[in-house]
Design an enzyme around this catalytic site. Structure first.
Site, PDB file in Angstrom:
ATOM      1  N   LYS A 119      19.633 115.134  -6.351  1.00  0.00           N
ATOM      2  CA  LYS A 119      19.055 115.992  -5.308  1.00  0.00           C
ATOM      3  C   LYS A 119      18.852 115.103  -4.087  1.00  0.00           C
ATOM      4  O   LYS A 119      17.876 114.363  -3.999  1.00  0.00           O
ATOM      5  CB  LYS A 119      17.730 116.569  -5.795  1.00  0.00           C
ATOM      6  N   GLU A 143      11.221 104.004  -6.931  1.00  0.00           N
ATOM      7  CA  GLU A 143      11.415 103.041  -5.839  1.00  0.00           C
ATOM      8  C   GLU A 143      10.707 103.624  -4.634  1.00  0.00           C
ATOM      9  O   GLU A 143      11.194 104.595  -4.040  1.00  0.00           O
ATOM     10  CB  GLU A 143      12.914 102.880  -5.538  1.00  0.00           C
ATOM     11  N   CYS A 177      12.564 100.803   3.556  1.00  0.00           N
ATOM     12  CA  CYS A 177      11.415 100.461   2.707  1.00  0.00           C
ATOM     13  C   CYS A 177      11.128  98.967   2.781  1.00  0.00           C
ATOM     14  O   CYS A 177      10.008  98.549   2.568  1.00  0.00           O
ATOM     15  CB  CYS A 177      11.693 100.899   1.280  1.00  0.00           C
ATOM     16  N   GLU A 229       2.759 102.460   6.051  1.00  0.00           N
ATOM     17  CA  GLU A 229       4.203 102.418   6.312  1.00  0.00           C
ATOM     18  C   GLU A 229       4.508 103.336   7.499  1.00  0.00           C
ATOM     19  O   GLU A 229       4.354 104.554   7.397  1.00  0.00           O
ATOM     20  CB  GLU A 229       4.947 102.893   5.063  1.00  0.00           C
TER      21      GLU A 229
HETATM   22  P1  NAD Z   1       9.970 111.778   0.383  1.00  0.00           P
HETATM   23  O1  NAD Z   1       9.148 111.232  -0.717  1.00  0.00           O
HETATM   24  O2  NAD Z   1       9.369 112.769   1.307  1.00  0.00           O
HETATM   25  O3  NAD Z   1      11.287 112.486  -0.198  1.00  0.00           O
HETATM   26  C1  NAD Z   1      12.184 111.825  -1.057  1.00  0.00           C
HETATM   27  C2  NAD Z   1      12.961 112.862  -1.848  1.00  0.00           C
HETATM   28  O4  NAD Z   1      12.061 113.558  -2.702  1.00  0.00           O
HETATM   29  C3  NAD Z   1      13.649 113.937  -1.003  1.00  0.00           C
HETATM   30  O5  NAD Z   1      14.883 114.272  -1.599  1.00  0.00           O
HETATM   31  C4  NAD Z   1      12.677 115.106  -1.103  1.00  0.00           C
HETATM   32  O6  NAD Z   1      13.281 116.375  -0.916  1.00  0.00           O
HETATM   33  C5  NAD Z   1      12.193 114.958  -2.521  1.00  0.00           C
HETATM   34  N1  NAD Z   1      10.875 115.569  -2.775  1.00  0.00           N
HETATM   35  C6  NAD Z   1       9.900 115.897  -1.902  1.00  0.00           C
HETATM   36  N2  NAD Z   1       8.839 116.437  -2.551  1.00  0.00           N
HETATM   37  C7  NAD Z   1       9.152 116.431  -3.871  1.00  0.00           C
HETATM   38  C8  NAD Z   1       8.461 116.821  -5.055  1.00  0.00           C
HETATM   39  N3  NAD Z   1       7.225 117.328  -5.010  1.00  0.00           N
HETATM   40  N4  NAD Z   1       9.078 116.648  -6.247  1.00  0.00           N
HETATM   41  C9  NAD Z   1      10.322 116.100  -6.319  1.00  0.00           C
HETATM   42  N5  NAD Z   1      11.025 115.731  -5.231  1.00  0.00           N
HETATM   43  C10 NAD Z   1      10.446 115.875  -4.012  1.00  0.00           C
HETATM   44  O7  NAD Z   1      10.529 110.508   1.173  1.00  0.00           O
HETATM   45  P2  NAD Z   1      11.403 110.488   2.503  1.00  0.00           P
HETATM   46  O8  NAD Z   1      10.506 110.786   3.663  1.00  0.00           O
HETATM   47  O9  NAD Z   1      12.619 111.297   2.296  1.00  0.00           O
HETATM   48  O10 NAD Z   1      11.859 108.935   2.544  1.00  0.00           O
HETATM   49  C11 NAD Z   1      11.089 107.925   3.056  1.00  0.00           C
HETATM   50  C12 NAD Z   1      10.349 107.161   1.973  1.00  0.00           C
HETATM   51  O11 NAD Z   1      11.269 106.643   1.005  1.00  0.00           O
HETATM   52  C13 NAD Z   1       9.619 105.962   2.518  1.00  0.00           C
HETATM   53  O12 NAD Z   1       8.325 105.884   1.963  1.00  0.00           O
HETATM   54  C14 NAD Z   1      10.466 104.778   2.056  1.00  0.00           C
HETATM   55  O13 NAD Z   1       9.776 103.568   1.956  1.00  0.00           O
HETATM   56  C15 NAD Z   1      10.954 105.271   0.736  1.00  0.00           C
HETATM   57  N6  NAD Z   1      12.148 104.515   0.320  1.00  0.00           N
HETATM   58  C16 NAD Z   1      12.046 103.604  -0.712  1.00  0.00           C
HETATM   59  C17 NAD Z   1      13.152 102.832  -1.092  1.00  0.00           C
HETATM   60  C18 NAD Z   1      13.068 101.832  -2.219  1.00  0.00           C
HETATM   61  O14 NAD Z   1      14.107 101.443  -2.730  1.00  0.00           O
HETATM   62  N7  NAD Z   1      11.892 101.391  -2.613  1.00  0.00           N
HETATM   63  C19 NAD Z   1      14.360 102.991  -0.433  1.00  0.00           C
HETATM   64  C20 NAD Z   1      14.425 103.907   0.613  1.00  0.00           C
HETATM   65  C21 NAD Z   1      13.312 104.669   0.969  1.00  0.00           C
END
Ligand code: NAD
Length: 489
Positions: free
Chosen positions: A177, A251, A285, A382
């Site tokens: 997804k 992650e 991240c 962040e």
């Molecule tokens: P997010 O948590 O809002 O969304 C991530 C994914 O989860 C999306 O596909 C979203 O649709 C889905 N999602 C949202 N709510 C959900 C729920 N209740 N249940 C299941 N899935 C759900 O994050 P974002 O804004 O898309 O991305 C930014 C974040 O990702 C930042 O905090 C960044 O640090 C983190 N990130 C971490 C890594 C790593 O490897 N540690 C890498 C890249 C990004």
């Protein structure tokens, strides 16, 4: 390939694009212009069930092929991805505004990542454990079955390939997804698995917002979950996955300390810090977003970083000379602008930048804040934008204390020419990845995972094998002079 195949972007289930099932759609917007250019259909529960069924059926076929054949098919997938690098790069630039000069470098490297895991597919072994005489005990690493992959928008193709290729190499099926704002590259990458000869249905991509991700996280026939995203969503996902005891890898976010000592190569440290925090417009991240710098060289290091920031070319991400594109969405732009205002309210001072740039598109200036104190929110949270907070320190002990003072523990950077100090710091920092005199060095063969609120488990290197397999132990009695268990005798 045309990057946008139709005005309505459809999910990929059972080896093909399928009709929309959910009632809602999500608008795709080009962040460089703010203009909507397509809509994404949302998958409903029945479509998700179909994807999970398809993945289970194809996974059985995948298992029967054996590791060598699986390796060959994965390798072929990597070749096709390499051949389509330009289109995949263009897809991510269109949906998230990552400059073409970054996505065009990234696309061939994700092909290498697939080929790395293709090479591992026939090397996922258990061990023989000669502990109890007369018994052959050994372990086997079995696939989990179907792995759910939920990924964010800040590195769409890399994240999709990173999580999916290892899951497949370990023998699993996948239901992914992607982020609702950046699904194009994942959908095309899934199609390419079928073109490579990987069983149709092994890799499925359902589409839609977080509610679709939530259904996937809770799905009773999904055995593993690879989630990448924010801490807040990570907590929700872990909770949703708990009742069915899925194997979960999280992650999550970061607020990386980037520690510069006076004895470091200051030029390298300034270049590495600026690149670490400004590339991908700071939406990483592992962004080097907290500069902890030894007080005696603080002004000098800040001056160098400010000079780099002033020289960055900001603008249309499709211009191959542009280094800083827009933020990926209006929502992200609002979030970063709120932090820019908060910094002023917290009495930090912008040494460079500090403001949004006029539209169209979601641009902000590359920004360096000085006069920052460790308890300020801009130093702890962040921001996910091109914003650096500078905090001076005196001595090793204070550097460690400041570095470890936040809830995150994803990565840390140390810049020093003193080897002993480098190793002492590496010992003391609460972070899953330590980079010494470098930044953002990533490779599928090297582990990558977060400590503290930054996550659970590992999505890369040997740790990724653990996250995508289950360990079985077998013990067989063969000693002729040994009696087996039982009453009496
Ligand atoms: P997010 O948590 O809002 O969304 C991530 C994914 O989860 C999306 O596909 C979203 O649709 C889905 N999602 C949202 N709510 C959900 C729920 N209740 N249940 C299941 N899935 C759900 O994050 P974002 O804004 O898309 O991305 C930014 C974040 O990702 C930042 O905090 C960044 O640090 C983190 N990130 C971490 C890594 C790593 O490897 N540690 C890498 C890249 C990004």
């Amino acid at each position: 390939m045309t990057i946008v195949q139709s005005d309505l972007v459809l999910p990929h289930v059972g080896g093909t694009r399928v009709a929309p099932s959910g009632a809602t759609t999500v608008e795709l917007v080009n962040p460089a212009t703010g203009a909507a250019f397509a809509e994404v259909a949302s998958s409903d529960a029945a479509q998700l069930d179909a994807a999970v069924d398809a993945a289970h059926a194809a996974q059985r076929e995948w298992a029967r092929l054996g590791p060598e054949r699986r390796a060959a098919l994965l390798w072929k997938w990597g070749e096709l991805v390499r051949a389509e690098s330009d289109d995949l790069a263009a897809a991510d630039t269109l949906t998230m505004g990552k400059p073409l000069h970054e996505t065009q470098r990234e696309a061939p490297s994700i092909a290498n990542r697939i080929r790395y895991w293709a090479g591992m597919a026939d090397k996922i072994n258990g061990r023989q454990l000669p502990i109890i005489p007369g018994h052959l005990s050994y372990t086997v690493r079995e696939p989990l079955g179907v792995v759910g992959v939920i990924i964010p928008w800040n590195g769409p193709m890399g994240m999709f390939v990173g999580r999916t290729s290892v899951a497949l190499a370990c023998g699993n099926g996948v239901v992914a997804k992607p982020s609702e704002t950046t699904p194009l590259s994942a959908l095309r990458l899934a199609e390419l698995t079928v073109e490579a000869g990987i069983p149709a249905g092994l890799v499925n991509v359902v589409t839609g917002d977080g509610s679709v991700g939530a259904m996937l996280a809770a799905h009773p026939r999904v055995e593993g979950l690879q989630f990448t995203g924010s801490v807040e969503t990570g907590r929700k996902v872990a909770t949703l996955a708990a009742p069915t005891f899925k194997q979960v890898v999280l992650e999550l976010g970061g607020k990386a300390p980037n520690i510069v000592f006076a004895d470091a190569d200051l030029d390298a440290a300034a270049r590495g810090t600026a690149w670490g925090v400004f590339s991908n417009t700071g939406q990483a991240c592992v962004a080097t977003s907290r500069l902890l710098v030894e007080r005696s060289v603080a002004d000098e290091v800040v001056e160098r970083i400010v000079a780099i920031a002033r020289g960055l070319k900001v603008g249309d991400p499709n211009d191959p000379t542009v280094q800083l594109g827009p933020l990926a969405s209006e929502r992200q732009h609002d979030r970063v602008c709120d932090y820019l205002k908060l910094a002023v309210a917290e009495h930090a001072r912008a040494a460079v930048g500090g403001s949004p740039l006029p539209g169209p598109g979601y641009y902000v200036e590359p920004t360096v804040f000085v006069g920052v104190e460790s308890q300020m929110r801009i130093a702890r949270e962040e921001i996910f934008g091109p914003v650096l907070s500078v905090i001076p320190f005196d001595g090793e002990a204070e550097a460690v204390e400041l570095a470890n003072s936040v809830e995150f523990g994803l990565s840390a950077n140390i810049w020093t020419s003193d080897v002993g100090r480098m190793l002492r710091l590496a010992d003391s920092l609460d972070a899953g990845t330590i980079w010494g005199n470098t930044a953002r060095l990533l490779h599928p063969g090297l582990p990558f995972g977060g400590f503290k609120d930054s996550g659970l488990g590992n999505a890369s290197g040997e740790g990724a094998l653990e996250g995508n397999t289950r360990l079985k132990r077998v013990s067989v009695l063969y000693g002729a002079d040994l009696q087996g268990p039982g009453f009496g005798g």
